[in-house]
Design a protein around this motif. Sequence first.
Motif, mmCIF file in Angstrom:
data_model
loop_
_atom_site.group_PDB
_atom_site.id
_atom_site.type_symbol
_atom_site.label_atom_id
_atom_site.label_comp_id
_atom_site.label_asym_id
_atom_site.label_seq_id
_atom_site.Cartn_x
_atom_site.Cartn_y
_atom_site.Cartn_z
ATOM 1 N N LEU A 136 -77.299 0.002 36.929
ATOM 2 C CA LEU A 136 -76.890 -1.250 36.376
ATOM 3 C C LEU A 136 -77.673 -1.580 35.165
ATOM 4 N N ASP A 137 -78.251 -0.881 34.665
ATOM 5 C CA ASP A 137 -78.107 -1.254 33.189
ATOM 6 C C ASP A 137 -77.342 -0.330 32.369
ATOM 7 N N ASN A 138 -76.448 0.530 32.415
ATOM 8 C CA ASN A 138 -75.011 0.396 32.549
ATOM 9 C C ASN A 138 -74.442 -0.351 32.091
ATOM 10 N N ALA A 139 -74.451 -0.941 33.387
ATOM 11 C CA ALA A 139 -73.124 -1.147 33.806
ATOM 12 C C ALA A 139 -73.612 -3.524 33.570
ATOM 13 N N ALA A 140 -75.238 -3.492 32.831
ATOM 14 C CA ALA A 140 -74.952 -4.089 32.081
ATOM 15 C C ALA A 140 -75.162 -4.410 30.264
ATOM 16 N N GLY A 141 -74.695 -3.037 30.146
ATOM 17 C CA GLY A 141 -74.934 -2.708 29.045
ATOM 18 C C GLY A 141 -76.194 -2.596 27.612
ATOM 19 N N ARG A 142 -76.839 -1.834 28.421
ATOM 20 C CA ARG A 142 -78.329 -1.739 27.767
ATOM 21 C C ARG A 142 -78.738 -0.499 28.302
#
Length: 232
Positions: A136-142
């Motif tokens: 989920l972090d990766n999907a949000a670009g963070r």
Amino acid sequence: ALKINLGKTRNLLKEREEEYRKKLMGKFKEERSHRDRLSFQFTSMGGIFLAKGQEAQALECYKVALHNNPENVHARMDLARAHYRSNDFASTIKELKLVLAIDPFLSEAHALLGRALFFLKNYRGALNSLVDAMILDNAAGRPSPPELQDKFKYLLEKLEVHNRSDRNELVKSRLERFNQCVMHLDLEKESVLGQAALRGLKHLGRVRADEAARPARLKIPKGEAFWQRESY
């Protein structure tokens, strides 16, 4: 004449029933709105107590908040944090599972669940939850927090998940769970708006131009890039 009177009577009864139904619905909505306001207010009060380190008072506020609205994700998430700060990891896990049953896209909930499972030595469950949070972090670009990445690397060693193929397979299996949620949401959105617009979790994050035209499907980013970008 009798038939006409009976017809008027039936119509009158229907009108009164409809009026009574509307009044009941109005009262229900008013009561629901009142309970929701109480739930939000007690959640805020709980946050104040928790910030002051007064976990017992915070717990009381969160329980009252959830009594008024059992699906108040913010109250239940804060309750899980309070349990975690009190080292009550079993209660933390219980609340977080309820949170994620309502909203599986909360990265912080997955991360906290991973930490709680880690302390109870449920290492496989902890690894799965940390991977979910990182997806989920990766999907949000963070970037994921360094502490999370450290636990992730420790668990890979602990569970002997050494090669990239095994790690990619792990991520694919967790991505598929999100895929199912996204597909369900896509159907719901289509039923409301008349068109499908959710194109997969990866479209919530940064998508390269050459990926934008590919069929909508949650996919793991190509091996090397995924692991290097997050410094796992």
